[in-house]
Design a protein around this motif. Structure first.
Motif, PDB file in Angstrom:
ATOM      1  N   ALA A 287       6.643   2.086  12.944  1.00  0.00           N
ATOM      2  CA  ALA A 287       5.860   2.064  14.186  1.00  0.00           C
ATOM      3  C   ALA A 287       5.029   3.336  14.320  1.00  0.00           C
ATOM      4  O   ALA A 287       3.848   3.289  14.714  1.00  0.00           O
ATOM      5  N   ALA A 288       5.629   4.461  13.978  1.00  0.00           N
ATOM      6  CA  ALA A 288       4.892   5.725  14.062  1.00  0.00           C
ATOM      7  C   ALA A 288       3.766   5.773  13.032  1.00  0.00           C
ATOM      8  O   ALA A 288       2.680   6.281  13.308  1.00  0.00           O
ATOM      9  N   LEU A 289       4.010   5.231  11.836  1.00  0.00           N
ATOM     10  CA  LEU A 289       2.959   5.158  10.817  1.00  0.00           C
ATOM     11  C   LEU A 289       1.809   4.285  11.292  1.00  0.00           C
ATOM     12  O   LEU A 289       0.631   4.622  11.110  1.00  0.00           O
ATOM     13  N   PRO A 294      -5.993   5.306   9.919  1.00  0.00           N
ATOM     14  CA  PRO A 294      -5.802   4.905   8.515  1.00  0.00           C
ATOM     15  C   PRO A 294      -5.942   6.053   7.521  1.00  0.00           C
ATOM     16  O   PRO A 294      -5.150   6.149   6.572  1.00  0.00           O
ATOM     17  N   ALA A 295      -6.929   6.928   7.703  1.00  0.00           N
ATOM     18  CA  ALA A 295      -7.137   8.021   6.746  1.00  0.00           C
ATOM     19  C   ALA A 295      -5.946   8.958   6.714  1.00  0.00           C
ATOM     20  O   ALA A 295      -5.572   9.474   5.653  1.00  0.00           O
ATOM     21  N   VAL A 296      -5.329   9.185   7.867  1.00  0.00           N
ATOM     22  CA  VAL A 296      -4.153  10.052   7.935  1.00  0.00           C
ATOM     23  C   VAL A 296      -2.941   9.329   7.373  1.00  0.00           C
ATOM     24  O   VAL A 296      -2.155   9.889   6.603  1.00  0.00           O
ATOM     25  N   ARG A 297      -2.775   8.045   7.747  1.00  0.00           N
ATOM     26  CA  ARG A 297      -1.619   7.278   7.286  1.00  0.00           C
ATOM     27  C   ARG A 297      -1.597   7.178   5.764  1.00  0.00           C
ATOM     28  O   ARG A 297      -0.539   7.339   5.139  1.00  0.00           O
ATOM     29  N   ARG A 298      -2.756   6.921   5.144  1.00  0.00           N
ATOM     30  CA  ARG A 298      -2.780   6.796   3.686  1.00  0.00           C
ATOM     31  C   ARG A 298      -2.407   8.105   3.005  1.00  0.00           C
ATOM     32  O   ARG A 298      -1.760   8.111   1.955  1.00  0.00           O
ATOM     33  N   ARG A 299      -2.792   9.207   3.602  1.00  0.00           N
ATOM     34  CA  ARG A 299      -2.404  10.507   3.036  1.00  0.00           C
ATOM     35  C   ARG A 299      -0.899  10.722   3.141  1.00  0.00           C
ATOM     36  O   ARG A 299      -0.278  11.263   2.227  1.00  0.00           O
ATOM     37  N   VAL A 300      -0.325  10.313   4.257  1.00  0.00           N
ATOM     38  CA  VAL A 300       1.127  10.422   4.412  1.00  0.00           C
ATOM     39  C   VAL A 300       1.839   9.568   3.368  1.00  0.00           C
ATOM     40  O   VAL A 300       2.816  10.013   2.742  1.00  0.00           O
ATOM     41  N   LEU A 301       1.355   8.343   3.158  1.00  0.00           N
ATOM     42  CA  LEU A 301       1.975   7.461   2.169  1.00  0.00           C
ATOM     43  C   LEU A 301       1.855   8.015   0.765  1.00  0.00           C
ATOM     44  O   LEU A 301       2.805   7.943  -0.030  1.00  0.00           O
ATOM     45  N   ARG A 302       0.708   8.572   0.442  1.00  0.00           N
ATOM     46  CA  ARG A 302       0.527   9.164  -0.890  1.00  0.00           C
ATOM     47  C   ARG A 302       1.479  10.337  -1.100  1.00  0.00           C
ATOM     48  O   ARG A 302       2.129  10.456  -2.143  1.00  0.00           O
ATOM     49  N   SER A 303       1.577  11.203  -0.093  1.00  0.00           N
ATOM     50  CA  SER A 303       2.473  12.352  -0.193  1.00  0.00           C
ATOM     51  C   SER A 303       3.920  11.907  -0.350  1.00  0.00           C
ATOM     52  O   SER A 303       4.680  12.466  -1.157  1.00  0.00           O
ATOM     53  N   ALA A 304       4.304  10.879   0.389  1.00  0.00           N
ATOM     54  CA  ALA A 304       5.691  10.387   0.312  1.00  0.00           C
ATOM     55  C   ALA A 304       5.981   9.765  -1.052  1.00  0.00           C
ATOM     56  O   ALA A 304       7.079   9.926  -1.596  1.00  0.00           O
ATOM     57  N   THR A 323       0.656  -0.292  -0.497  1.00  0.00           N
ATOM     58  CA  THR A 323       1.756   0.275   0.294  1.00  0.00           C
ATOM     59  C   THR A 323       1.413   0.242   1.778  1.00  0.00           C
ATOM     60  O   THR A 323       2.268  -0.056   2.632  1.00  0.00           O
ATOM     61  N   ASP A 324       0.158   0.513   2.078  1.00  0.00           N
ATOM     62  CA  ASP A 324      -0.293   0.494   3.477  1.00  0.00           C
ATOM     63  C   ASP A 324      -0.142  -0.892   4.088  1.00  0.00           C
ATOM     64  O   ASP A 324       0.123  -1.028   5.289  1.00  0.00           O
ATOM     65  N   ARG A 325      -0.297  -1.929   3.282  1.00  0.00           N
ATOM     66  CA  ARG A 325      -0.160  -3.293   3.787  1.00  0.00           C
ATOM     67  C   ARG A 325       1.280  -3.587   4.237  1.00  0.00           C
ATOM     68  O   ARG A 325       1.503  -4.493   5.053  1.00  0.00           O
ATOM     69  N   LEU A 326       2.226  -2.842   3.708  1.00  0.00           N
ATOM     70  CA  LEU A 326       3.600  -2.991   4.197  1.00  0.00           C
ATOM     71  C   LEU A 326       3.713  -2.547   5.651  1.00  0.00           C
ATOM     72  O   LEU A 326       4.637  -2.957   6.370  1.00  0.00           O
ATOM     73  N   ILE A 327       2.754  -1.729   6.080  1.00  0.00           N
ATOM     74  CA  ILE A 327       2.732  -1.251   7.459  1.00  0.00           C
ATOM     75  C   ILE A 327       1.853  -2.131   8.333  1.00  0.00           C
ATOM     76  O   ILE A 327       2.233  -2.540   9.426  1.00  0.00           O
ATOM     77  N   THR A 328       0.650  -2.430   7.837  1.00  0.00           N
ATOM     78  CA  THR A 328      -0.372  -3.056   8.685  1.00  0.00           C
ATOM     79  C   THR A 328      -0.468  -4.567   8.544  1.00  0.00           C
ATOM     80  O   THR A 328      -1.060  -5.228   9.405  1.00  0.00           O
TER      81      THR A 328
END
Length: 358
Positions: A287-289, A294-304, A323-328
């Motif tokens: 939910a927080a993701l 989107p630009a910030v979320r993708r960076r978080v996913l890449r870092s993780a 991976t982002d599609r697992l969220i959105t």
């Protein structure tokens, strides 16, 4: 009578970088140039060493000449490294000749280092990886405060075009940084690599060598159409300038700086966001993701993903998008297999990234 404008330009660019290096190493320095030959106080720290990476081409020879001129005037030792990639006949002899020219400029130490170029990532990437590995080793061996690289504004424009073709986002459009890499200890504040010529065009560096009667070597690989960068340099950029008018190189270089500023800001935002979306068990809160841009979320996913073991060089935009599609766009997808045997899965309100063999 002062130096030729081209010589003045390269010297000024190097002088500014050396002042920055000294400021980082010493904490503070006077901005007025020190007198040549005036020794430091016996109690003072030994003068820092700055190396120049030199292939013998116009850009790096101009850089070496400017470093040799400016370094003693502000209390810096200046040396050089030339890397023999072994990709052309006579490369060993050519590296020796370049080293002799560098020594004639007054640089010391001067060393040549041979490397074995592999195949990972293609010939250009493999040669670059081998070269930086050799430069890293030389910097560590000599305790250098920084290594200067001769990339020009033209190189920056080419890098931006290559990044645009890859479609890898803002960071790839940011081109080459003026400062990159890092040393251990106090020198980490300045970065290992410095690129003084990113605001200077290739024509200026060649002119600086010409008026100083400095011999240069033109690498035939730079005009070989089998190399992507060569095609960009000799085919793509001329076509763009013909269609859009002069100033394309300057505009692309300016785009690099603007993109770098944007990317740096987004990276900072993403680091702060990552802390806020990470749960105590190390998983990410879906939910927080989802609430992040989107630009910030993708960076978080890449870092993780990288933290979980995915190699950064193998993690492409398509991996992050899926991976982002697992969220959105969640509809019960199976876990994703990412590079490095990392598995991304959604478990309830959590996103889990971990090694698949756990």
């Amino acid at each position: 009578m002062g130096p030729h404008p081209a010589v003045a330009a390269i010297r000024l660019a190097v002088r500014r970088v050396l002042h920055d290096v000294l400021a980082a190493v010493d904490g503070d320095i006077p901005r007025a140039p020190a007198a040549v030959g005036v020794p430091r106080s016996p109690a003072a720290a030994p003068p820092p060493l700055v190396l120049v990476a030199c292939s013998g081409g116009a850009d790096s020879m101009a850089l070496a000449s400017a470093l040799a001129f400016e370094a003693p005037r502000i209390g810096v030792r200046a040396g050089a490294v030339t890397v023999d990639h072994g990709l052309q006949d006579g490369s060993t002899e050519r590296a020796r000749e370049v080293a002799e020219r560098l020594a004639d400029l007054g640089l010391s130490p001067v060393e040549t280092t041979a490397v074995a170029v592999g195949r990972d990532g293609g010939p250009e990437a493999a040669a670059r990886s081998a070269r930086y590995g050799a430069l890293d080793a030389a910097a560590e061996r000599h305790g250098a405060a920084a290594v200067l690289l001769g990339h020009t504004r033209d190189d920056q424009a080419e890098t931006v075009l290559l990044g645009l073709a890859r479609g890898s986002g803002t960071r790839s459009l940011a081109g080459m940084a003026a400062v990159s890499g890092g040393l251990s200890g106090a020198a980490s504040a300045i970065g290992r690599y410095r690129r003084p010529f990113l605001a200077i065009d290739r024509q200026t560096t060649r002119k600086a060598c010409l008026v100083q009667a400095i011999p240069v070597w033109d690498d035939p690989h730079n005009s070989d159409p089998s190399f992507t960068r060569s095609r960009v340099r000799h085919e793509a950029l001329p076509v763009l300038e013909k269609a859009l008018g002069r100033g394309v190189v300057e505009a692309l270089a300016r785009t690099a700086q603007l993109s770098r500023d944007d990317a740096d800001a987004l990276d900072t935002w993403a680091r702060e966001a990552e802390r806020s979306v990470t749960r105590p068990d190390g998983t990410l809160d879906v939910a927080a993701l989802h609430a992040l841009p989107p630009a910030v979320r993708r960076r978080v996913l890449r870092s993780a993903a990288i933290a979980a073991g995915a190699p950064a060089g193998s993690l492409f935009a398509r991996h992050i998008e899926e991976t982002d599609r697992l969220i959105t766009a969640w509809h019960g997808q199976r876990p994703l297999n990412l590079p490095g045997r990392v598995e991304a899965s959604r478990q309830g309100g959590r996103l889990v990234l971990q090694q698949a063999d756990r």
